[in-house]
Design an enzyme around this catalytic site. Structure first.
Site, PDB file in Angstrom:
ATOM      1  N   SER A 116     -83.330   8.925  63.890  1.00 21.39           N
ATOM      2  CA  SER A 116     -84.578   8.346  65.263  1.00 21.39           C
ATOM      3  C   SER A 116     -83.754   8.539  66.442  1.00 21.39           C
ATOM      4  O   SER A 116     -84.116   9.046  67.444  1.00 21.39           O
ATOM      5  CB  SER A 116     -85.211   7.461  64.930  1.00 21.39           C
ATOM      6  OG  SER A 116     -84.523   5.472  64.891  1.00 21.39           O
ATOM      7  N   LYS A 168     -80.194   4.217  74.128  1.00 21.86           N
ATOM      8  CA  LYS A 168     -81.600   5.122  73.639  1.00 21.86           C
ATOM      9  C   LYS A 168     -83.023   4.119  74.112  1.00 21.86           C
ATOM     10  O   LYS A 168     -82.733   2.900  74.629  1.00 21.86           O
ATOM     11  CB  LYS A 168     -81.514   4.384  72.042  1.00 21.86           C
ATOM     12  CG  LYS A 168     -82.586   4.443  71.125  1.00 21.86           C
ATOM     13  CD  LYS A 168     -81.931   4.912  69.058  1.00 21.86           C
ATOM     14  CE  LYS A 168     -82.920   4.867  68.520  1.00 21.86           C
ATOM     15  NZ  LYS A 168     -82.564   4.686  66.860  1.00 21.86           N
ATOM     16  N   SER A 219     -80.204   5.922  61.558  1.00 23.87           N
ATOM     17  CA  SER A 219     -80.085   6.716  62.176  1.00 23.87           C
ATOM     18  C   SER A 219     -78.975   7.448  63.425  1.00 23.87           C
ATOM     19  O   SER A 219     -79.972   7.778  63.974  1.00 23.87           O
ATOM     20  CB  SER A 219     -81.530   5.801  63.389  1.00 23.87           C
ATOM     21  OG  SER A 219     -82.907   6.759  62.683  1.00 23.87           O
TER      22      SER A 219
END
Ligand code: GLN
Length: 487
Positions: free
Chosen positions: A150, A75, A174
């Site tokens: 996210s 990420k 997330s």
């Protein structure tokens, strides 16, 4: 190569037996990733770095290390030395960290190969996958639907079989919510088990690092190497565990399910949970319906917003265009900061900063923020009480498949008409409030769209949770194969 139907251990065997060379593996992974670039799942493809990297160790077969030469994506809120790290935000769209996050360092030491940095809702603030500065990431099962966030790009990568695992972060849900929408495994371990050093914070009292995989065994392989105490992270704990060698569980388990959740279930989801519970009982386990003070359940969304927005204001105060990041011109430093932040942040972030700052005003701190922390404690106490009766707490990560993009209101996911049921969208936040390990596994499909199931255990019972998850994974696979959930 598509990694959907091969485990990391099987892949490792192929590498060790020279059926495929590390270089071939990394090159073909990159070629495949390139075919998906139109989906926006990557902010940066690290082709040159990955190939240089694998060349360093490709000739030295590391038989005992299952992560040797295994490709992954990370990420983009996780620092990678000399590689663009944007946190999904325009304000960091020129930021090249001079250091590696601890998690990056560990995977480098294991000679895994990072092939890219993935999209995320800006600064980790969001749950749609639509708000990374590089563009929208959508659900591979249906382009009209969200993949969730996210950690949207990391979810996409494993869902599409581009890499066998990816790194995510989880402040509210997330990792575990998008895993449900994408039909993959998403695990957030006990708070502090994996170092957050070098991971851009959103709300440090809630932030966790975790992973996406296609199965529990792969998750065990990765956790074996990454659960480590880290002096550089003051919230780090020593929770290192040997997962892979200990995945078998023979104990009978008390599963818990919150009564109020059951009330709002309907249709195939409801029937599937009932069937699943019956099979657990057939195997000699108990399924106990537990009470949870409804007032506290209803408070989850508000408490999450109050705490995370307030923490988010202070953790992101360094993004001012002065020290690093994208700077806008201005007459003096105040104007530079104002212009940089005005142009650098999207709407969700600005909205959260306004609400968070309001609570941080000195006259509001006692009145609002301190109160939400007290309610957080009441919620944690309620969970402790529940764990006196049960071992594993089951939540539906969602009662429906991924929402349609057109139903996103403003910058957040669709709102419920029924206020009484609003807590259901934020149930997974419970495990960020008390730090317990929490994992989402694939469960059923409704109209060909995946819906996951989420399991939780007491803080620090990560091994027990993965053992039970392995059992549940096998059971669900068996039931799906036998058509038990078909209607
Ligand atoms: N969806 C939640 C939010 O909007 C969770 C975010 C997260 O876990 N980073 O904040």
């Amino acid at each position: 190569m598509n990694f959907k139907n091969i485990t990391i251990r099987e892949l490792h065997d192929k590498l060790v037996n020279k059926e495929i060379s590390p270089k071939e593996l990394i090159k073909s992974t990159i070629e495949n990733a390139k075919k998906h670039l139109g989906s926006n799942f990557l902010i940066t493809l690290c082709e040159k770095e990955a190939i240089e990297n694998v060349e360093k160790f490709s000739s030295k077969i590391d038989e005992k290390n299952f992560l040797w030469s295994i490709p992954y994506v990370s990420k983009d809120n996780i620092a990678t030395k000399g590689i663009l790290t944007t946190s999904g935000s325009k304000i960091l769209s020129n930021y090249y960290p001079p250091f590696d996050a601890t998690i990056t360092e560990i995977l480098n030491e294991k000679n895994s190969v990072m092939i890219g940095k993935t999209a995320l809702d800006e600064l980790g603030m969001g749950g749609t996958g639509l708000f990374s500065f590089n563009g929208e990431v959508r659900n591979p099962y249906d382009n009209e639907r969200l993949i969730g966030g996210s950690s949207s790009g990391s979810t996409y990568a494993v869902c599409e079989g581009i890499v066998p695992f990816s790194i995510g972060t989880d402040t509210g849900d997330s990792i575990r919510k998008p895993a449900s929408f994408a039909g993959i495994v998403g695990f957030k371990p006990t708070y502090g088990s994996i170092s957050r050093y070098g991971v851009a914070p959103y709300a440090p009292s809630l932030d966790h690092v975790g992973f996406f995989t296609n199965n529990i065994e792969d998750m065990a392989v990765i956790c074996d190497s990454t659960f480590k105490y880290d002096l550089k992270d003051f919230t780090s704990i020593d929770n290192s565990i040997k997962f892979l060698d200990n995945l078998n569980n023979k104990k009978k388990v008390k599963f818990g399910f919150i009564k109020h959740v059951e009330k709002f279930m309907e249709g195939k989801v409801k029937r599937s949970y009932e069937k699943f519970f019956n099979y657990l009982k057939k195997d000699g386990h108990k399924v106990i319906k537990v009470d949870f003070d409804k007032k506290l359940l209803d408070a989850i969304p508000a408490i999450y917003m109050m705490i995370s927005f307030a923490e988010g204001v202070s953790t992101n105060a360094n993004l001012d265009g002065i020290k690093f990041g994208l700077r806008q011109p201005g007459e003096d430093y105040k104007q530079i900061i104002t212009n940089s932040r005005t142009k650098g942040f999207g709407d969700t972030v600005k909205r959260r900063f306004i609400i968070g700052s309001y609570q941080l005003k000195s006259e509001n701190q006692e009145l609002l923020l301190a109160k939400s922390k007290k309610v957080r404690r009441l919620i944690v106490n309620e969970l402790n009480k529940i764990y006196e009766q049960i071992d594993i707490l089951i939540f539906p990560p969602s009662l429906k498949p991924a929402p349609l993009v057109k139903n996103v209101l403003g910058t957040d996911v669709e709102e419920r008409e029924d206020n009484d049921a609003a807590f259901l969208d934020d149930l997974l936040i419970l495990s960020n409030l008390n730090g317990m390990p929490s994992i989402t596994l694939p469960f059923i499909k409704e109209n060909e769209l995946p819906i996951g199931i989420n399991l939780n255990a007491k803080p620090k019972e990560d091994l027990f949770l993965l053992q039970i998850s392995k059992y549940v994974e096998d059971l669900i696979n068996k039931l799906n194969k036998g058509g038990e959930f078909d209607e």
